[in-house]
Design a protein around this motif. Structure first.
Motif, PDB file in Angstrom:
ATOM      1  N   ALA A 126       1.001   0.917  12.106  1.00  0.00           N
ATOM      2  CA  ALA A 126       1.130  -0.523  12.356  1.00  0.00           C
ATOM      3  C   ALA A 126       0.927  -1.317  11.061  1.00  0.00           C
ATOM      4  O   ALA A 126       1.697  -2.232  10.750  1.00  0.00           O
ATOM      5  N   TYR A 127      -0.100  -0.964  10.309  1.00  0.00           N
ATOM      6  CA  TYR A 127      -0.353  -1.611   9.017  1.00  0.00           C
ATOM      7  C   TYR A 127       0.813  -1.361   8.064  1.00  0.00           C
ATOM      8  O   TYR A 127       1.272  -2.282   7.366  1.00  0.00           O
ATOM      9  N   ALA A 128       1.306  -0.127   8.043  1.00  0.00           N
ATOM     10  CA  ALA A 128       2.416   0.221   7.153  1.00  0.00           C
ATOM     11  C   ALA A 128       3.671  -0.575   7.485  1.00  0.00           C
ATOM     12  O   ALA A 128       4.370  -1.057   6.584  1.00  0.00           O
ATOM     13  N   ILE A 129       3.969  -0.719   8.772  1.00  0.00           N
ATOM     14  CA  ILE A 129       5.151  -1.474   9.184  1.00  0.00           C
ATOM     15  C   ILE A 129       5.053  -2.928   8.724  1.00  0.00           C
ATOM     16  O   ILE A 129       6.031  -3.529   8.269  1.00  0.00           O
ATOM     17  N   ALA A 130       3.859  -3.506   8.831  1.00  0.00           N
ATOM     18  CA  ALA A 130       3.672  -4.887   8.365  1.00  0.00           C
ATOM     19  C   ALA A 130       3.964  -4.988   6.870  1.00  0.00           C
ATOM     20  O   ALA A 130       4.642  -5.922   6.414  1.00  0.00           O
ATOM     21  N   LYS A 131       3.470  -4.030   6.096  1.00  0.00           N
ATOM     22  CA  LYS A 131       3.694  -4.057   4.654  1.00  0.00           C
ATOM     23  C   LYS A 131       5.164  -3.819   4.313  1.00  0.00           C
ATOM     24  O   LYS A 131       5.708  -4.406   3.368  1.00  0.00           O
ATOM     25  N   ILE A 132       5.823  -2.946   5.071  1.00  0.00           N
ATOM     26  CA  ILE A 132       7.254  -2.724   4.851  1.00  0.00           C
ATOM     27  C   ILE A 132       8.032  -4.004   5.130  1.00  0.00           C
ATOM     28  O   ILE A 132       8.976  -4.357   4.410  1.00  0.00           O
ATOM     29  N   ALA A 133       7.630  -4.730   6.173  1.00  0.00           N
ATOM     30  CA  ALA A 133       8.266  -6.009   6.481  1.00  0.00           C
ATOM     31  C   ALA A 133       8.116  -6.985   5.316  1.00  0.00           C
ATOM     32  O   ALA A 133       9.034  -7.754   5.000  1.00  0.00           O
ATOM     33  N   GLY A 134       6.957  -6.955   4.655  1.00  0.00           N
ATOM     34  CA  GLY A 134       6.741  -7.816   3.490  1.00  0.00           C
ATOM     35  C   GLY A 134       7.687  -7.472   2.353  1.00  0.00           C
ATOM     36  O   GLY A 134       8.244  -8.362   1.694  1.00  0.00           O
ATOM     37  N   ILE A 135       7.871  -6.184   2.101  1.00  0.00           N
ATOM     38  CA  ILE A 135       8.801  -5.750   1.056  1.00  0.00           C
ATOM     39  C   ILE A 135      10.208  -6.242   1.356  1.00  0.00           C
ATOM     40  O   ILE A 135      10.915  -6.771   0.483  1.00  0.00           O
ATOM     41  N   LEU A 136      10.634  -6.081   2.610  1.00  0.00           N
ATOM     42  CA  LEU A 136      11.977  -6.498   3.000  1.00  0.00           C
ATOM     43  C   LEU A 136      12.145  -8.009   2.924  1.00  0.00           C
ATOM     44  O   LEU A 136      13.222  -8.512   2.590  1.00  0.00           O
ATOM     45  N   GLN A 137      11.063  -8.750   3.214  1.00  0.00           N
ATOM     46  CA  GLN A 137      11.165 -10.208   3.096  1.00  0.00           C
ATOM     47  C   GLN A 137      11.316 -10.619   1.633  1.00  0.00           C
ATOM     48  O   GLN A 137      12.083 -11.531   1.318  1.00  0.00           O
ATOM     49  N   ARG A 197       8.371   8.896  -4.788  1.00  0.00           N
ATOM     50  CA  ARG A 197       9.199   7.923  -5.490  1.00  0.00           C
ATOM     51  C   ARG A 197       9.458   6.702  -4.606  1.00  0.00           C
ATOM     52  O   ARG A 197       9.404   6.788  -3.384  1.00  0.00           O
ATOM     53  N   GLU A 198       9.769   5.596  -5.232  1.00  0.00           N
ATOM     54  CA  GLU A 198      10.052   4.370  -4.492  1.00  0.00           C
ATOM     55  C   GLU A 198      11.199   4.566  -3.501  1.00  0.00           C
ATOM     56  O   GLU A 198      11.230   3.950  -2.430  1.00  0.00           O
ATOM     57  N   GLU A 199      12.138   5.444  -3.844  1.00  0.00           N
ATOM     58  CA  GLU A 199      13.299   5.677  -2.997  1.00  0.00           C
ATOM     59  C   GLU A 199      12.952   6.374  -1.684  1.00  0.00           C
ATOM     60  O   GLU A 199      13.792   6.461  -0.775  1.00  0.00           O
ATOM     61  N   SER A 200      11.719   6.860  -1.557  1.00  0.00           N
ATOM     62  CA  SER A 200      11.303   7.544  -0.328  1.00  0.00           C
ATOM     63  C   SER A 200      11.051   6.581   0.829  1.00  0.00           C
ATOM     64  O   SER A 200      10.919   7.019   1.979  1.00  0.00           O
ATOM     65  N   SER A 230       0.849  -1.185   0.000  1.00  0.00           N
ATOM     66  CA  SER A 230       0.000   0.000   0.000  1.00  0.00           C
ATOM     67  C   SER A 230       0.885   1.235   0.000  1.00  0.00           C
ATOM     68  O   SER A 230       2.007   1.211   0.522  1.00  0.00           O
ATOM     69  N   SER A 231       0.387   2.316  -0.558  1.00  0.00           N
ATOM     70  CA  SER A 231       1.168   3.557  -0.591  1.00  0.00           C
ATOM     71  C   SER A 231       1.357   4.157   0.791  1.00  0.00           C
ATOM     72  O   SER A 231       2.156   5.084   0.961  1.00  0.00           O
ATOM     73  N   CYS A 232       0.672   3.618   1.809  1.00  0.00           N
ATOM     74  CA  CYS A 232       0.857   4.119   3.170  1.00  0.00           C
ATOM     75  C   CYS A 232       2.211   3.733   3.750  1.00  0.00           C
ATOM     76  O   CYS A 232       2.559   4.160   4.859  1.00  0.00           O
ATOM     77  N   ILE A 233       2.987   2.937   3.021  1.00  0.00           N
ATOM     78  CA  ILE A 233       4.327   2.575   3.477  1.00  0.00           C
ATOM     79  C   ILE A 233       5.271   3.771   3.472  1.00  0.00           C
ATOM     80  O   ILE A 233       6.312   3.746   4.130  1.00  0.00           O
ATOM     81  N   TYR A 234       4.899   4.820   2.731  1.00  0.00           N
ATOM     82  CA  TYR A 234       5.802   5.957   2.572  1.00  0.00           C
ATOM     83  C   TYR A 234       5.651   6.964   3.709  1.00  0.00           C
ATOM     84  O   TYR A 234       4.594   7.043   4.340  1.00  0.00           O
ATOM     85  N   PRO A 235       6.707   7.742   3.969  1.00  0.00           N
ATOM     86  CA  PRO A 235       6.640   8.744   5.042  1.00  0.00           C
ATOM     87  C   PRO A 235       5.488   9.721   4.848  1.00  0.00           C
ATOM     88  O   PRO A 235       5.121  10.062   3.708  1.00  0.00           O
ATOM     89  N   LYS A 236       4.941  10.171   5.950  1.00  0.00           N
ATOM     90  CA  LYS A 236       3.809  11.092   5.920  1.00  0.00           C
ATOM     91  C   LYS A 236       4.136  12.355   5.129  1.00  0.00           C
ATOM     92  O   LYS A 236       3.286  12.881   4.405  1.00  0.00           O
TER      93      LYS A 236
END
Length: 322
Positions: free
Chosen positions: A145-156, A130-133, A117-123
């Motif tokens: 909390a939801y964003a952190i879970a999705k970020i963990a998925g990207i890193l996995q 950009r993806e680099e953000s 989700s786009s909520c992974i990016y900083p407020k």
């Protein structure tokens, strides 16, 4: 084990598992894959398979042996739900992701797409985002909390690529809408909420509809069928560790959006704005250059998409979440 499956056209007869195939995104992906000629699609409802159950998830993969997977299953909700139940959004989504990704790796799934989700990016990320953000600033606290879970998925996904050589990828969609959306007063996002509100106003003959805020914030919207088409395109054409933004690259004000909805449902009354209510972030727009470089661009215009969604809503109004 070091396996290197190069991206390319997917075999239409191979087993393809869509995790979360009943949701807005998953159902759109299922429709698109069916239209694209895939003949061995597999889906399970949450009652048939609880993806938080690790043993059950591994058993399912052992039995079905999918060659391809789209991970669209997730616990989702609006701002109120995310703010009230952060433990649920973090724990449930981490469990779902870990179980599916670990089981897929254990059973040598060739191509997998993880949806975030786009909520992974900083407020306060620079616009367009950009993806680099990713991981360059603080998250929006109402859904961190939801964003952190999705970020963990990207890193996995990135870790699996490094350790096992699998060409798995991640995609981050902007605000989605379309058939299968959530139209409930408590759980809907802005576009389905406007459709429900203005359609009810037409049926009730209401002379005035009052919306929250000033109507000035700008938002980007992508039809779920476009999102589904982008997913298949990326699975067949993109191979990289970075998540890919999926959107239109254009945005509208909420006031303009309300006008498009009113026109689509045939509402001719007055539109007012309650400026005592919050506006939220002034703008949230994704940079879709990477998606364009991969050869894909959205094709469903917002006016057309809204009309399509209104038609679906009216045909299914007695059966949908509202």
């Amino acid at each position: 084990m070091d396996v290197n499956y190069a991206p390319g056209a997917l075999d239409r007869e191979s087993t393809f598992y869509v995790a979360g195939h009943r949701g807005l995104v998953g159902s759109g992906i299922w429709r698109n894959l069916t239209n694209a000629g895939f003949t061995n699609l597999v889906g399970r409802t949450s009652l048939e398979l609880d993806l938080k159950d690790r043993e059950a998830t591994f058993r399912f993969f052992a039995e079905t042996k999918p060659r391809y997977v789209v991970l669209a299953a997730a616990k989702v909700g609006g701002i109120l739900a995310n703010s009230t139940f952060p433990v649920d959004f973090l724990s449930d989504n981490l469990q779902i992701q870990l179980n599916v990704l670990d089981a897929a790796r254990e059973h040598n799934v060739e191509r997998l797409l993880f949806l975030g989700s786009s909520c992974i990016y900083p407020k306060l990320a620079e616009q367009p985002i950009r993806e680099e953000s990713l991981l360059t600033g603080h998250l929006e606290p109402t859904n961190d909390a939801y964003a952190i879970a999705k970020i963990a998925g990207i890193l996995q996904i990135q870790a699996i690529r490094r350790q096992y050589g699998l060409p798995w990828i991640s995609a981050m969609p902007t605000n989605l809408y379309g058939p299968g959306d959530n139209f409930s007063p408590e759980g809907s996002h802005v576009l389905p909420a406007l459709i429900r509100r203005y359609d009810e106003a037409v049926h009730q003959g209401a002379p005035v509809v009052t919306n929250w805020g000033t109507g000035s914030p700008r938002r980007e919207f992508l039809h779920v069928d476009d999102m589904a088409a982008a997913c298949l395109h990326l699975m067949e054409n993109y191979d990289g560790p970075d998540q890919v933004n999926v959107g239109t690259g254009t945005d509208v004000t909420i006031k303009e959006l309300a006008g498009l909805v009113a026109e689509a449902v045939g509402y001719t009354g007055e539109m007012l704005w309650d400026t005592t209510k919050p506006d939220g972030t002034p703008q949230k727009l994704l940079d879709v250059s990477k998606l364009g470089d991969a050869g894909w661009h959205a094709s469903i215009g917002l006016e057309q998409g809204i009309r399509n969604t209104v038609e679906w809503y009216r045909e299914n109004v007695n059966d949908i979440r509202k």
